[in-house]
Design a protein around this motif. Sequence first.
Motif, PDB file in Angstrom:
ATOM      1  N   GLN A  23      17.416  -0.824 -19.350  1.00 61.34           N
ATOM      2  CA  GLN A  23      17.301  -2.038 -18.530  1.00 61.34           C
ATOM      3  C   GLN A  23      18.298  -3.095 -18.999  1.00 61.34           C
ATOM      4  O   GLN A  23      18.991  -3.712 -18.189  1.00 61.34           O
ATOM      5  N   LEU A  24      18.389  -3.290 -20.304  1.00 60.16           N
ATOM      6  CA  LEU A  24      19.338  -4.267 -20.833  1.00 60.16           C
ATOM      7  C   LEU A  24      20.774  -3.840 -20.538  1.00 60.16           C
ATOM      8  O   LEU A  24      21.614  -4.673 -20.184  1.00 60.16           O
ATOM      9  N   GLN A  31      27.477   3.314 -17.920  1.00 59.16           N
ATOM     10  CA  GLN A  31      27.424   4.701 -18.379  1.00 59.16           C
ATOM     11  C   GLN A  31      26.302   4.896 -19.392  1.00 59.16           C
ATOM     12  O   GLN A  31      25.574   5.892 -19.340  1.00 59.16           O
ATOM     13  N   ARG A  32      26.131   3.943 -20.283  1.00 61.96           N
ATOM     14  CA  ARG A  32      25.041   4.033 -21.261  1.00 61.96           C
ATOM     15  C   ARG A  32      23.687   4.031 -20.542  1.00 61.96           C
ATOM     16  O   ARG A  32      22.805   4.834 -20.851  1.00 61.96           O
ATOM     17  N   ALA A  33      23.523   3.138 -19.582  1.00 63.64           N
ATOM     18  CA  ALA A  33      22.279   3.093 -18.813  1.00 63.64           C
ATOM     19  C   ALA A  33      22.062   4.409 -18.081  1.00 63.64           C
ATOM     20  O   ALA A  33      20.959   4.975 -18.112  1.00 63.64           O
ATOM     21  N   TYR A  34      23.104   4.913 -17.435  1.00 60.44           N
ATOM     22  CA  TYR A  34      22.997   6.170 -16.686  1.00 60.44           C
ATOM     23  C   TYR A  34      22.585   7.321 -17.607  1.00 60.44           C
ATOM     24  O   TYR A  34      21.686   8.107 -17.271  1.00 60.44           O
ATOM     25  N   ASP A  35      23.226   7.420 -18.763  1.00 54.55           N
ATOM     26  CA  ASP A  35      22.909   8.495 -19.709  1.00 54.55           C
ATOM     27  C   ASP A  35      21.449   8.432 -20.159  1.00 54.55           C
ATOM     28  O   ASP A  35      20.762   9.455 -20.197  1.00 54.55           O
ATOM     29  N   ILE A  36      20.988   7.237 -20.487  1.00 53.56           N
ATOM     30  CA  ILE A  36      19.600   7.077 -20.926  1.00 53.56           C
ATOM     31  C   ILE A  36      18.634   7.379 -19.782  1.00 53.56           C
ATOM     32  O   ILE A  36      17.647   8.097 -19.950  1.00 53.56           O
ATOM     33  N   LEU A  37      18.933   6.836 -18.620  1.00 61.21           N
ATOM     34  CA  LEU A  37      18.032   7.001 -17.475  1.00 61.21           C
ATOM     35  C   LEU A  37      17.908   8.458 -17.039  1.00 61.21           C
ATOM     36  O   LEU A  37      16.814   8.919 -16.720  1.00 61.21           O
ATOM     37  N   THR A  38      19.015   9.184 -17.018  1.00 68.54           N
ATOM     38  CA  THR A  38      18.947  10.589 -16.595  1.00 68.54           C
ATOM     39  C   THR A  38      18.204  11.434 -17.625  1.00 68.54           C
ATOM     40  O   THR A  38      17.655  12.486 -17.272  1.00 68.54           O
ATOM     41  N   ASP A  77      14.477   8.524  -9.731  1.00 71.90           N
ATOM     42  CA  ASP A  77      14.304   7.130 -10.131  1.00 71.90           C
ATOM     43  C   ASP A  77      15.423   6.248  -9.562  1.00 71.90           C
ATOM     44  O   ASP A  77      16.604   6.558  -9.731  1.00 71.90           O
ATOM     45  N   PRO A  78      15.085   5.147  -8.886  1.00 74.74           N
ATOM     46  CA  PRO A  78      16.110   4.299  -8.265  1.00 74.74           C
ATOM     47  C   PRO A  78      17.034   3.602  -9.273  1.00 74.74           C
ATOM     48  O   PRO A  78      18.152   3.238  -8.918  1.00 74.74           O
ATOM     49  N   ASP A  79      16.597   3.430 -10.521  1.00 78.70           N
ATOM     50  CA  ASP A  79      17.488   2.819 -11.511  1.00 78.70           C
ATOM     51  C   ASP A  79      18.685   3.722 -11.825  1.00 78.70           C
ATOM     52  O   ASP A  79      19.764   3.237 -12.157  1.00 78.70           O
ATOM     53  N   ILE A  80      18.486   5.039 -11.710  1.00 79.99           N
ATOM     54  CA  ILE A  80      19.615   5.962 -11.885  1.00 79.99           C
ATOM     55  C   ILE A  80      20.642   5.700 -10.786  1.00 79.99           C
ATOM     56  O   ILE A  80      21.850   5.653 -11.042  1.00 79.99           O
ATOM     57  N   ASP A  81      20.153   5.490  -9.560  1.00 78.05           N
ATOM     58  CA  ASP A  81      21.051   5.183  -8.443  1.00 78.05           C
ATOM     59  C   ASP A  81      21.773   3.858  -8.674  1.00 78.05           C
ATOM     60  O   ASP A  81      22.955   3.725  -8.353  1.00 78.05           O
ATOM     61  N   LYS A  82      21.073   2.865  -9.242  1.00 78.49           N
ATOM     62  CA  LYS A  82      21.709   1.571  -9.539  1.00 78.49           C
ATOM     63  C   LYS A  82      22.850   1.751 -10.528  1.00 78.49           C
ATOM     64  O   LYS A  82      23.920   1.152 -10.369  1.00 78.49           O
ATOM     65  N   ALA A  83      22.614   2.574 -11.553  1.00 83.04           N
ATOM     66  CA  ALA A  83      23.660   2.805 -12.549  1.00 83.04           C
ATOM     67  C   ALA A  83      24.855   3.522 -11.917  1.00 83.04           C
ATOM     68  O   ALA A  83      26.013   3.153 -12.164  1.00 83.04           O
ATOM     69  N   LEU A  84      24.587   4.531 -11.084  1.00 82.09           N
ATOM     70  CA  LEU A  84      25.679   5.238 -10.399  1.00 82.09           C
ATOM     71  C   LEU A  84      26.431   4.302  -9.465  1.00 82.09           C
ATOM     72  O   LEU A  84      27.668   4.315  -9.423  1.00 82.09           O
ATOM     73  N   HIS A  85      25.691   3.498  -8.711  1.00 77.19           N
ATOM     74  CA  HIS A  85      26.329   2.537  -7.803  1.00 77.19           C
ATOM     75  C   HIS A  85      27.250   1.600  -8.597  1.00 77.19           C
ATOM     76  O   HIS A  85      28.379   1.328  -8.183  1.00 77.19           O
TER      77      HIS A  85
END
Length: 194
Positions: A61-62, A84-91, A98-106
């Motif tokens: 999130q941070l 990229q850090r958020a995406y790696d953690i989220l996946t 999970d929509p946060d993965i989409d936010k990171a990709l976007h």
Amino acid sequence: NFNAALWTAVAAGDEAQAFAASSEMIRLHVDQGHFAPAESSVRYAQAVLQHLGGDERLTAQLSLNLAILHQERGQYAQAEQAYQRAYDILTRTRPPGDPDIDKALHGLGAVAGARGDSKRYLEVNRRLLGRVEASLGSSHPYVATVEQSIGNALWQRRPGVNKQLVAGLDEVAGHGCAHGAKADKAEFLGSGWH
């Protein structure tokens, strides 16, 4: 008021709630273009996160909030690292839809586009398209938005093609072969895709 929520949580010793409030304050400050207070909220959230032992959910999130801050400041390399850090953690830690993965990709796609890296932009947006079609269905409006982003990027990669299309529409209209060619050309020129 997020500021009041933050200080109430701090006074109560609720670090998780304090982190959530400071995280919301980061987004609020960035949305308002107040980057110095956003950075202050980032430092506070980082300190709370460290005290909590580095919870991966909160780290992701941070990282998303930090990426947005860097992106808004035009610091694209730092934004890309944070996304990229958020995406790696989220996946690794969240369910596939999970929509946060989409936010990171976007965000990764937006940063690639801002940096002029059309190859990376297309690659990320194609992955995003697959994800949102799977989770939202092919008729969802966000799917059309991602498709349009991909189309715009492809169009910009081939600038000579637009001139050829306009010339072709002129030729067809000139020969009377298609009564709609003039309307097609007007629609194309009005689309901003030329």
